[in-house]
Enzyme design. Structure first.
Site, PDB file in Angstrom:
ATOM      1  N   TYR A 194      11.312   8.092  -3.304  1.00 34.15           N
ATOM      2  CA  TYR A 194      10.520   7.695  -4.476  1.00 34.15           C
ATOM      3  C   TYR A 194      11.424   7.121  -5.569  1.00 34.15           C
ATOM      4  O   TYR A 194      11.034   6.183  -6.271  1.00 34.15           O
ATOM      5  CB  TYR A 194       9.677   8.865  -5.004  1.00 34.15           C
ATOM      6  CG  TYR A 194       8.370   8.957  -4.257  1.00 34.15           C
ATOM      7  CD1 TYR A 194       7.270   8.179  -4.619  1.00 34.15           C
ATOM      8  CD2 TYR A 194       8.249   9.769  -3.151  1.00 34.15           C
ATOM      9  CE1 TYR A 194       6.090   8.223  -3.907  1.00 34.15           C
ATOM     10  CE2 TYR A 194       7.068   9.826  -2.424  1.00 34.15           C
ATOM     11  CZ  TYR A 194       5.992   9.049  -2.810  1.00 34.15           C
ATOM     12  OH  TYR A 194       4.827   9.074  -2.097  1.00 34.15           O
ATOM     13  N   ASN A 246      -2.865   1.634  -7.034  1.00 37.16           N
ATOM     14  CA  ASN A 246      -1.436   1.453  -7.255  1.00 37.16           C
ATOM     15  C   ASN A 246      -0.878   2.540  -8.169  1.00 37.16           C
ATOM     16  O   ASN A 246      -1.491   2.895  -9.174  1.00 37.16           O
ATOM     17  CB  ASN A 246      -1.161   0.073  -7.848  1.00 37.16           C
ATOM     18  CG  ASN A 246      -1.535  -1.033  -6.876  1.00 37.16           C
ATOM     19  OD1 ASN A 246      -1.781  -0.757  -5.709  1.00 37.16           O
ATOM     20  ND2 ASN A 246      -1.603  -2.263  -7.353  1.00 37.16           N
ATOM     21  N   VAL A 247       0.322   3.002  -7.807  1.00 35.27           N
ATOM     22  CA  VAL A 247       0.970   4.036  -8.618  1.00 35.27           C
ATOM     23  C   VAL A 247       1.939   3.409  -9.631  1.00 35.27           C
ATOM     24  O   VAL A 247       2.560   4.115 -10.405  1.00 35.27           O
ATOM     25  CB  VAL A 247       1.696   5.071  -7.717  1.00 35.27           C
ATOM     26  CG1 VAL A 247       0.694   5.819  -6.850  1.00 35.27           C
ATOM     27  CG2 VAL A 247       2.767   4.411  -6.842  1.00 35.27           C
ATOM     28  N   HIS A 302      -4.524   7.073  -7.178  1.00 30.75           N
ATOM     29  CA  HIS A 302      -3.485   7.698  -6.362  1.00 30.75           C
ATOM     30  C   HIS A 302      -2.298   8.175  -7.188  1.00 30.75           C
ATOM     31  O   HIS A 302      -1.212   8.378  -6.657  1.00 30.75           O
ATOM     32  CB  HIS A 302      -3.027   6.733  -5.257  1.00 30.75           C
ATOM     33  CG  HIS A 302      -4.066   6.538  -4.200  1.00 30.75           C
ATOM     34  ND1 HIS A 302      -4.033   5.518  -3.272  1.00 30.75           N
ATOM     35  CD2 HIS A 302      -5.187   7.253  -3.907  1.00 30.75           C
ATOM     36  CE1 HIS A 302      -5.086   5.612  -2.465  1.00 30.75           C
ATOM     37  NE2 HIS A 302      -5.798   6.649  -2.839  1.00 30.75           N
ATOM     38  N   CYS A 354       4.824  19.356 -11.510  1.00 32.95           N
ATOM     39  CA  CYS A 354       5.237  20.555 -10.780  1.00 32.95           C
ATOM     40  C   CYS A 354       4.501  20.620  -9.443  1.00 32.95           C
ATOM     41  O   CYS A 354       3.274  20.509  -9.399  1.00 32.95           O
ATOM     42  CB  CYS A 354       4.928  21.791 -11.607  1.00 32.95           C
ATOM     43  SG  CYS A 354       5.316  23.298 -10.701  1.00 32.95           S
ATOM     44  N   CYS A 357       8.255  26.833 -14.326  1.00 37.23           N
ATOM     45  CA  CYS A 357       7.949  27.890 -13.339  1.00 37.23           C
ATOM     46  C   CYS A 357       8.951  27.945 -12.190  1.00 37.23           C
ATOM     47  O   CYS A 357       8.797  28.759 -11.291  1.00 37.23           O
ATOM     48  CB  CYS A 357       6.542  27.696 -12.791  1.00 37.23           C
ATOM     49  SG  CYS A 357       6.447  26.385 -11.559  1.00 37.23           S
ATOM     50  N   SER A 377      -6.042  -3.265   1.663  1.00 34.02           N
ATOM     51  CA  SER A 377      -6.461  -3.295   3.067  1.00 34.02           C
ATOM     52  C   SER A 377      -7.800  -2.578   3.233  1.00 34.02           C
ATOM     53  O   SER A 377      -8.439  -2.684   4.268  1.00 34.02           O
ATOM     54  CB  SER A 377      -5.409  -2.632   3.957  1.00 34.02           C
ATOM     55  OG  SER A 377      -5.203  -1.291   3.550  1.00 34.02           O
TER      56      SER A 377
HETATM   57  P1  OAD Z   1      -2.077  -1.941   1.786  1.00 35.74           P
HETATM   58  O1  OAD Z   1      -0.631  -2.175   1.944  1.00 35.74           O
HETATM   59  O2  OAD Z   1      -2.770  -1.107   2.798  1.00 35.74           O
HETATM   60  O3  OAD Z   1      -2.837  -3.335   1.707  1.00 35.74           O
HETATM   61  C1  OAD Z   1      -2.340  -4.372   0.915  1.00 35.74           C
HETATM   62  C2  OAD Z   1      -3.243  -5.566   1.101  1.00 35.74           C
HETATM   63  O4  OAD Z   1      -2.832  -6.543   0.188  1.00 35.74           O
HETATM   64  C3  OAD Z   1      -3.207  -6.164   2.502  1.00 35.74           C
HETATM   65  O5  OAD Z   1      -4.544  -6.280   2.982  1.00 35.74           O
HETATM   66  C4  OAD Z   1      -2.561  -7.536   2.283  1.00 35.74           C
HETATM   67  O6  OAD Z   1      -3.122  -8.524   3.110  1.00 35.74           O
HETATM   68  C5  OAD Z   1      -2.902  -7.808   0.837  1.00 35.74           C
HETATM   69  N1  OAD Z   1      -1.948  -8.689   0.117  1.00 35.74           N
HETATM   70  C6  OAD Z   1      -0.616  -8.825   0.289  1.00 35.74           C
HETATM   71  N2  OAD Z   1      -0.097  -9.661  -0.595  1.00 35.74           N
HETATM   72  C7  OAD Z   1      -1.126 -10.094  -1.369  1.00 35.74           C
HETATM   73  C8  OAD Z   1      -1.245 -10.990  -2.474  1.00 35.74           C
HETATM   74  N3  OAD Z   1      -0.198 -11.614  -2.996  1.00 35.74           N
HETATM   75  N4  OAD Z   1      -2.476 -11.205  -2.996  1.00 35.74           N
HETATM   76  C9  OAD Z   1      -3.560 -10.574  -2.493  1.00 35.74           C
HETATM   77  N5  OAD Z   1      -3.520  -9.723  -1.456  1.00 35.74           N
HETATM   78  C10 OAD Z   1      -2.322  -9.473  -0.905  1.00 35.74           C
HETATM   79  O7  OAD Z   1      -2.265  -1.354   0.311  1.00 35.74           O
HETATM   80  P2  OAD Z   1      -3.490  -0.506  -0.271  1.00 35.74           P
HETATM   81  O8  OAD Z   1      -4.770  -1.002   0.244  1.00 35.74           O
HETATM   82  O9  OAD Z   1      -3.278  -0.425  -1.730  1.00 35.74           O
HETATM   83  O10 OAD Z   1      -1.591   5.476  -0.817  1.00 35.74           O
HETATM   84  O11 OAD Z   1      -3.187   0.902   0.380  1.00 35.74           O
HETATM   85  C11 OAD Z   1      -3.968   1.994   0.027  1.00 35.74           C
HETATM   86  C12 OAD Z   1      -3.104   3.229  -0.056  1.00 35.74           C
HETATM   87  O12 OAD Z   1      -2.363   3.388   1.154  1.00 35.74           O
HETATM   88  C13 OAD Z   1      -2.013   3.153  -1.114  1.00 35.74           C
HETATM   89  O13 OAD Z   1      -2.462   3.493  -2.395  1.00 35.74           O
HETATM   90  C14 OAD Z   1      -1.033   4.171  -0.627  1.00 35.74           C
HETATM   91  C15 OAD Z   1      -1.018   3.821   0.843  1.00 35.74           C
HETATM   92  O14 OAD Z   1      -0.677   4.853   1.696  1.00 35.74           O
HETATM   93  C16 OAD Z   1      -0.867   6.456  -1.312  1.00 35.74           C
HETATM   94  O15 OAD Z   1       0.289   6.324  -1.625  1.00 35.74           O
HETATM   95  C17 OAD Z   1      -1.618   7.739  -1.444  1.00 35.74           C
END
Ligand code: OAD
Length: 251
Positions: free
Chosen positions: A70, A101-102, A120, A128, A152, A191
């Protein structure tokens, strides 16, 4: 993608009284932040095992490994700047952002923190791991190594949601309400494969919202889309949102 599609998307936004943005890692990709799943080989989950780095079990097995990973991501974020997509969203002060997004790039672009719902969690803070309630902001450039909670003595960990953990309750309730009551959900750079967050798209659609998807490729959100803009969000968002003031709360 034709200008016709852009024009149709603009019309959907024009007609909507209440618009909400739901974003994922793709929104920050053009700022140099890696996505998790992508056709790109540098996507995080094609290089690293999420169960070792983003789960309570992985942390219990080797907390220092998780913190180091991280902290590497934090140092990348320290160098990142909001991109044109974040900035276009920030020019919409009445638009509420639900984000997976974090990172803090929406806030850095100028979005009010009150208008950004982090489903997220937030990588810029530690909390903690034993849930005593202690939280602290970290220096992204020089993030601290594994350390104990000063309150703690449990371990401190990034204030993010890991696989197998529940989403923060207040944020989830806000997002659920917004999805139920919006006329249009703008789904950007996700995604749409991680639940319960991705369920917001289904919920909004069931409640009558139009769904506009922006993604560089087809995704699990595609079958739910009324309209899909294929390409980078840093290109689509400025042209889609220009000369428009959107609101998430209809008068
Ligand atoms: P993903 O990495 O699963 O998906 C990212 C998406 O962004 C993909 O569908 C790409 O095609 C698209 N992409 C890439 N570049 C792009 C751009 N310039 N413009 C538009 N789209 C683009 O990310 P998330 O859907 O955010 O969880 O993933 C969900 C969660 O899975 C995250 O929050 C994280 C991960 O595990 C935790 O950390 C709990």
């Amino acid at each position: 993608m034709t200008t016709d599609t852009l024009e149709q998307a603009r019309q959907i936004l024009q007609q909507a009284r209440s618009v909400v943005c739901f974003s994922g890692a793709g929104l920050s990709a053009e700022s140099g932040i890696s996505t998790f799943r992508d056709t790109e080989t540098h996507a995080l989950w094609s290089r690293f095992d999420p169960m070792k780095l983003a789960s309570p079990e992985g942390f219990a097995e080797n907390p220092a490994r998780v913190i180091d990973w991280y902290n590497w991501r934090r140092q990348t974020l320290a160098l990142a700047q909001p991109n044109a997509g974040h900035r276009a969203l920030a020019r919409q002060p009445a638009l509420i952002q639900i984000t997976q997004n974090v990172d803090n790039l929406l806030e850095q672009a100028g979005c009010s923190p009150q208008h950004v719902i982090h489903l997220h969690g937030d990588i810029t803070e530690d909390r903690c791991n034993d849930n005593c309630g202690y939280r602290e902001r970290v220096d992204l450039q020089n993030p601290p190594p594994l350390r104990h909670c000063p309150r703690c003595d449990g371990w401190l960990r990034p204030a993010v949601v890991w696989f197998g953990e529940s989403l923060p309750q207040r944020e989830w309730q806000q997002a659920d309400t917004l999805a139920r009551h919006s006329d249009c959900l703008l789904v950007v750079g996700t995604s749409a494969s991680v639940y319960p967050a991705a369920g917001l798209i289904h919920l909004a659609r069931r409640n009558g919202a139009r769904i506009i998807v922006i993604n560089t490729q087809r995704s699990d959100a595609s079958p739910l889309a009324d309209l899909e803009l294929i390409g980078p969000s840093g290109q689509w968002l400025p042209s889609l949102l220009q000369e428009r003031q959107l609101s998430s709360t209809p008068n």
